[in-house]
Design a protein around this motif. Structure first.
Motif, PDB file in Angstrom:
ATOM      1  N   GLN A   1       8.002  -0.441   9.815  1.00  0.00           N
ATOM      2  CA  GLN A   1       9.352   0.120   9.814  1.00  0.00           C
ATOM      3  C   GLN A   1       9.785   0.428   8.381  1.00  0.00           C
ATOM      4  OE1 GLN A   1      11.402  -3.046  11.762  1.00  0.00           O
ATOM      5  NE2 GLN A   1      11.231  -4.454  10.033  1.00  0.00           N
ATOM      6  N   CYS A   2      10.743   1.322   8.258  1.00  0.00           N
ATOM      7  CA  CYS A   2      11.320   1.649   6.949  1.00  0.00           C
ATOM      8  C   CYS A   2      12.677   0.970   6.847  1.00  0.00           C
ATOM      9  CB  CYS A   2      11.550   3.147   6.819  1.00  0.00           C
ATOM     10  SG  CYS A   2      10.060   4.113   6.753  1.00  0.00           S
ATOM     11  N   CYS A   3      13.061   0.675   5.634  1.00  0.00           N
ATOM     12  CA  CYS A   3      14.322  -0.018   5.408  1.00  0.00           C
ATOM     13  C   CYS A   3      15.312   0.926   4.720  1.00  0.00           C
ATOM     14  CB  CYS A   3      14.057  -1.246   4.539  1.00  0.00           C
ATOM     15  SG  CYS A   3      15.553  -2.046   4.017  1.00  0.00           S
ATOM     16  N   LEU A   4      16.349   1.282   5.446  1.00  0.00           N
ATOM     17  CA  LEU A   4      17.421   2.116   4.891  1.00  0.00           C
ATOM     18  C   LEU A   4      18.537   1.192   4.404  1.00  0.00           C
ATOM     19  CD1 LEU A   4      19.278   4.691   4.602  1.00  0.00           C
ATOM     20  CD2 LEU A   4      19.818   4.368   7.032  1.00  0.00           C
ATOM     21  N   ILE A   5      18.931   1.348   3.145  1.00  0.00           N
ATOM     22  CA  ILE A   5      20.055   0.550   2.635  1.00  0.00           C
ATOM     23  C   ILE A   5      21.347   1.209   3.136  1.00  0.00           C
ATOM     24  CG2 ILE A   5      21.159  -0.420   0.567  1.00  0.00           C
ATOM     25  CD1 ILE A   5      18.287  -1.144   0.446  1.00  0.00           C
ATOM     26  N   LEU A   6      22.171   0.453   3.829  1.00  0.00           N
ATOM     27  CA  LEU A   6      23.456   0.983   4.294  1.00  0.00           C
ATOM     28  C   LEU A   6      24.549   0.645   3.283  1.00  0.00           C
ATOM     29  CD1 LEU A   6      23.284   0.082   8.093  1.00  0.00           C
ATOM     30  CD2 LEU A   6      22.888   2.301   7.026  1.00  0.00           C
ATOM     31  N   ASP A   7      24.500  -0.578   2.798  1.00  0.00           N
ATOM     32  CA  ASP A   7      25.520  -1.028   1.859  1.00  0.00           C
ATOM     33  C   ASP A   7      24.916  -2.135   0.990  1.00  0.00           C
ATOM     34  OD1 ASP A   7      28.171  -1.135   0.839  1.00  0.00           O
ATOM     35  OD2 ASP A   7      28.425  -3.025   1.911  1.00  0.00           O
ATOM     36  N   GLY A   8      25.257  -2.145  -0.290  1.00  0.00           N
ATOM     37  CA  GLY A   8      24.728  -3.166  -1.181  1.00  0.00           C
ATOM     38  C   GLY A   8      23.661  -2.591  -2.110  1.00  0.00           C
ATOM     39  N   TRP A   9      23.025  -3.478  -2.855  1.00  0.00           N
ATOM     40  CA  TRP A   9      22.023  -3.067  -3.846  1.00  0.00           C
ATOM     41  C   TRP A   9      20.703  -3.782  -3.594  1.00  0.00           C
ATOM     42  CZ3 TRP A   9      22.572  -0.491  -8.888  1.00  0.00           C
ATOM     43  CH2 TRP A   9      23.798   0.185  -9.008  1.00  0.00           C
ATOM     44  N   ALA A  10      19.612  -3.047  -3.828  1.00  0.00           N
ATOM     45  CA  ALA A  10      18.275  -3.638  -3.735  1.00  0.00           C
ATOM     46  C   ALA A  10      17.446  -3.157  -4.917  1.00  0.00           C
ATOM     47  CB  ALA A  10      17.619  -3.218  -2.426  1.00  0.00           C
ATOM     48  N   CYS A  11      16.314  -3.798  -5.119  1.00  0.00           N
ATOM     49  CA  CYS A  11      15.417  -3.344  -6.187  1.00  0.00           C
ATOM     50  C   CYS A  11      13.964  -3.477  -5.754  1.00  0.00           C
ATOM     51  CB  CYS A  11      15.643  -4.130  -7.477  1.00  0.00           C
ATOM     52  SG  CYS A  11      15.097  -5.847  -7.414  1.00  0.00           S
ATOM     53  N   ARG A  12      13.149  -2.595  -6.294  1.00  0.00           N
ATOM     54  CA  ARG A  12      11.700  -2.741  -6.145  1.00  0.00           C
ATOM     55  C   ARG A  12      11.210  -3.583  -7.325  1.00  0.00           C
ATOM     56  NH1 ARG A  12      11.097   3.318  -5.947  1.00  0.00           N
ATOM     57  NH2 ARG A  12      11.086   3.950  -3.772  1.00  0.00           N
ATOM     58  N   TYR A  13      10.268  -4.468  -7.081  1.00  0.00           N
ATOM     59  CA  TYR A  13       9.759  -5.266  -8.197  1.00  0.00           C
ATOM     60  C   TYR A  13       8.342  -5.743  -7.916  1.00  0.00           C
ATOM     61  CZ  TYR A  13      10.158  -9.593  -5.513  1.00  0.00           C
ATOM     62  OH  TYR A  13       9.973 -10.562  -4.572  1.00  0.00           O
TER      63      TYR A  13
ATOM     64  N   ASP B   1      11.456   1.945   0.753  1.00  0.00           N
ATOM     65  CA  ASP B   1      10.065   1.800   1.196  1.00  0.00           C
ATOM     66  C   ASP B   1       9.654   2.937   2.132  1.00  0.00           C
ATOM     67  OD1 ASP B   1      11.619   1.071   3.322  1.00  0.00           O
ATOM     68  OD2 ASP B   1      10.421  -0.684   3.882  1.00  0.00           O
ATOM     69  N   LEU B   2      10.222   4.106   1.889  1.00  0.00           N
ATOM     70  CA  LEU B   2       9.867   5.268   2.705  1.00  0.00           C
ATOM     71  C   LEU B   2       8.366   5.534   2.640  1.00  0.00           C
ATOM     72  CD1 LEU B   2      10.868   7.632   4.445  1.00  0.00           C
ATOM     73  CD2 LEU B   2      11.191   8.943   2.346  1.00  0.00           C
ATOM     74  N   GLN B   3       7.762   5.217   1.485  1.00  0.00           N
ATOM     75  CA  GLN B   3       6.319   5.452   1.332  1.00  0.00           C
ATOM     76  C   GLN B   3       5.500   4.704   2.375  1.00  0.00           C
ATOM     77  OE1 GLN B   3       5.208   3.749  -2.615  1.00  0.00           O
ATOM     78  NE2 GLN B   3       4.246   2.169  -1.388  1.00  0.00           N
ATOM     79  N   SER B   4       6.076   3.621   2.932  1.00  0.00           N
ATOM     80  CA  SER B   4       5.318   2.816   3.895  1.00  0.00           C
ATOM     81  C   SER B   4       5.010   3.601   5.176  1.00  0.00           C
ATOM     82  CB  SER B   4       6.057   1.521   4.233  1.00  0.00           C
ATOM     83  OG  SER B   4       7.234   1.801   4.978  1.00  0.00           O
ATOM     84  N   LEU B   5       5.743   4.696   5.368  1.00  0.00           N
ATOM     85  CA  LEU B   5       5.487   5.554   6.523  1.00  0.00           C
ATOM     86  C   LEU B   5       4.056   6.088   6.470  1.00  0.00           C
ATOM     87  CD1 LEU B   5       7.110   6.738   8.911  1.00  0.00           C
ATOM     88  CD2 LEU B   5       7.713   8.659   7.439  1.00  0.00           C
ATOM     89  N   LEU B   6       3.594   6.384   5.256  1.00  0.00           N
ATOM     90  CA  LEU B   6       2.245   6.939   5.091  1.00  0.00           C
ATOM     91  C   LEU B   6       1.284   5.963   4.431  1.00  0.00           C
ATOM     92  CD1 LEU B   6       3.361  10.492   3.940  1.00  0.00           C
ATOM     93  CD2 LEU B   6       2.490   9.836   6.175  1.00  0.00           C
ATOM     94  N   ILE B   7       1.826   4.985   3.706  1.00  0.00           N
ATOM     95  CA  ILE B   7       0.989   3.961   3.058  1.00  0.00           C
ATOM     96  C   ILE B   7       1.539   2.617   3.526  1.00  0.00           C
ATOM     97  CG2 ILE B   7       0.014   3.157   0.866  1.00  0.00           C
ATOM     98  CD1 ILE B   7       1.235   5.586  -0.493  1.00  0.00           C
ATOM     99  N   PRO B   8       1.082   2.124   4.685  1.00  0.00           N
ATOM    100  CA  PRO B   8       1.760   0.969   5.290  1.00  0.00           C
ATOM    101  C   PRO B   8       1.541  -0.382   4.592  1.00  0.00           C
ATOM    102  CG  PRO B   8       0.074   1.854   6.760  1.00  0.00           C
ATOM    103  CD  PRO B   8       0.055   2.706   5.547  1.00  0.00           C
ATOM    104  N   VAL B   9       0.622  -0.448   3.622  1.00  0.00           N
ATOM    105  CA  VAL B   9       0.469  -1.728   2.896  1.00  0.00           C
ATOM    106  C   VAL B   9       1.286  -1.648   1.607  1.00  0.00           C
ATOM    107  CG1 VAL B   9      -1.138  -3.356   1.840  1.00  0.00           C
ATOM    108  CG2 VAL B   9      -1.837  -2.040   3.848  1.00  0.00           C
ATOM    109  N   MET B  10       2.232  -2.573   1.454  1.00  0.00           N
ATOM    110  CA  MET B  10       3.118  -2.548   0.284  1.00  0.00           C
ATOM    111  C   MET B  10       2.343  -2.903  -0.989  1.00  0.00           C
ATOM    112  SD  MET B  10       6.146  -1.659   1.204  1.00  0.00           S
ATOM    113  CE  MET B  10       7.191  -2.148  -0.175  1.00  0.00           C
ATOM    114  N   ASP B  11       2.545  -2.120  -2.047  1.00  0.00           N
ATOM    115  CA  ASP B  11       1.915  -2.446  -3.335  1.00  0.00           C
ATOM    116  C   ASP B  11       2.940  -3.016  -4.316  1.00  0.00           C
ATOM    117  OD1 ASP B  11       3.301  -0.225  -4.286  1.00  0.00           O
ATOM    118  OD2 ASP B  11       1.599   1.123  -4.012  1.00  0.00           O
ATOM    119  N   HIS B  12       4.109  -3.358  -3.803  1.00  0.00           N
ATOM    120  CA  HIS B  12       5.161  -4.012  -4.590  1.00  0.00           C
ATOM    121  C   HIS B  12       6.130  -4.634  -3.584  1.00  0.00           C
ATOM    122  CE1 HIS B  12       6.643   0.048  -3.603  1.00  0.00           C
ATOM    123  NE2 HIS B  12       7.816  -0.547  -3.489  1.00  0.00           N
TER     124      HIS B  12
END
Lengths: 247, 80
Positions: free
Chosen positions: A55-67, A88-99
């Protein structure tokens, strides 16, 4: 008093419509995405480095960071994200997270199953193009960050980041009049810029002393926008905030 | 090994101007800066402004006292 009903996915629509013009059918298709909404606490991982996602995660409200963490636990923050972003939209095509992706504040997210996201993009190439464009702008922002990291002074780097964070929020209606939320710590800023906490503190002190900014109660007020832009050679072109002309 | 400290003033242009040069023998191994009031939680601590000893120190530490800083430096030098 009657209030206009706001759809849960309006931050996504606002983001897409800041990029492209959507038809009623496209708007409806976005609003019909079967999402699960979750309220997350601050400083909580949403997805972790190495996770397999569906699944992809859409931020509705608040702040997040990639790290990402080094073996010794030192954290590099790659990007900050606000309402309307799908970090993490990239996970749609690259489903293994690299961060990893984590919240910085209390955050509301909408989880969109990959299957539904894929169907949406197949049915509506205009939406697919808008999302693709968004990932390309993401790449442009990474290039700007690398440029700052490698070639700008600590002062100019932070000035550049402040200009970027203000304009990104202004573009989706979350900021105006050179005033915007900045709800993260000095340590987050240090981890995002590759600077020590001590250096970040010195830079902020100097910016305050020079009358460039005030930073209080998690709100950034840019007191001298032109000077901040000038010192950091900030050129907003890389944010590509204007809508692409309709084909 | 013993370390020798020499107080200096930094032309830093900010409030962090009080510093110590740290010598091991005749060689300068570190510059420690005393953090001024505006550093909130870290005010009064000693910051490893520069490190000339062996290896790279990417995340430069701060220390509660000059003694603690010297302990760290001696440990680091002993590792070589």
């Amino acid at each position: 008093m009657a209030s206009t009903p706001t759809h849960a996915l309006s931050p996504l629509l606002r983001k897409l419509e800041s990029i492209a013009t959507l038809t009623d059918e496209e708007r409806h298709a976005v609003e019909s995405l079967p999402v699960k909404t979750r309220m997350l606490a601050p400083r909580q991982d949403i997805v972790r480095d190495g996770d397999h996602t569906s699944q992809c995660c859409l931020i509705l409200d608040g702040w997040a960071c990639r790290y990402k963490l080094t073996g010794k636990g030192q954290r590099q923050i790659f990007s900050f994200h606000i309402g309307g972003d799908i970090p993490d939209l990239q996970s749609l095509l690259i489903p293994v997270m690299d961060h990893s992706l984590a919240t910085l504040t209390s955050t509301t997210v909408a989880l969109i199953p990959h299957a539904d996201m894929r169907e949406l993009t197949l049915r509506f190439p205009n939406i697919a193009a808008a999302l693709w464009r968004d990932t390309l702008v993401d790449g442009a922002i990474f290039r700007a960050w690398i440029m700052c990291m490698g070639q700008r002074s600590a002062f100019d780097h932070i000035a550049h980041l402040f200009c970027e964070l203000y304009l990104k929020q202004e573009a989706v209606g979350l900021a105006s009049e050179h005033r915007c939320p900045l709800p993260f710590t000095q340590l987050d800023l240090a981890d995002a810029t590759g600077l020590s906490n001590v250096h970040v503190n010195r830079v902020l002190q100097e910016m305050r002393r020079n009358g460039l900014i005030t930073l209080r109660s998690q709100t950034l007020v840019v007191e001298a926008w032109e000077r901040l832009v000038q010192t950091s050679e900030f050129d907003a072109a890389y944010l590509h905030l204007q809508k692409r002309a309709a084909p | 090994m013993t370390l020798r400290l020499q107080p200096v003033r930094l032309a830093s242009g900010n409030d962090d101007s009080e510093a110590q040069l740290v010598f091991a023998g005749n060689a300068l191994v570190a510059v420690l800066t005393h953090l001024a009031e505006h550093h909130d939680g870290e005010a009064g601590r000693w910051f490893m402004e520069a490190w000339f000893g062996p290896g790279y120190v990417l995340n430069r530490p701060t220390f509660a006292s000059l003694d603690k800083a010297q302990d760290w430096i001696l440990e680091r030098l002993a590792e070589v």
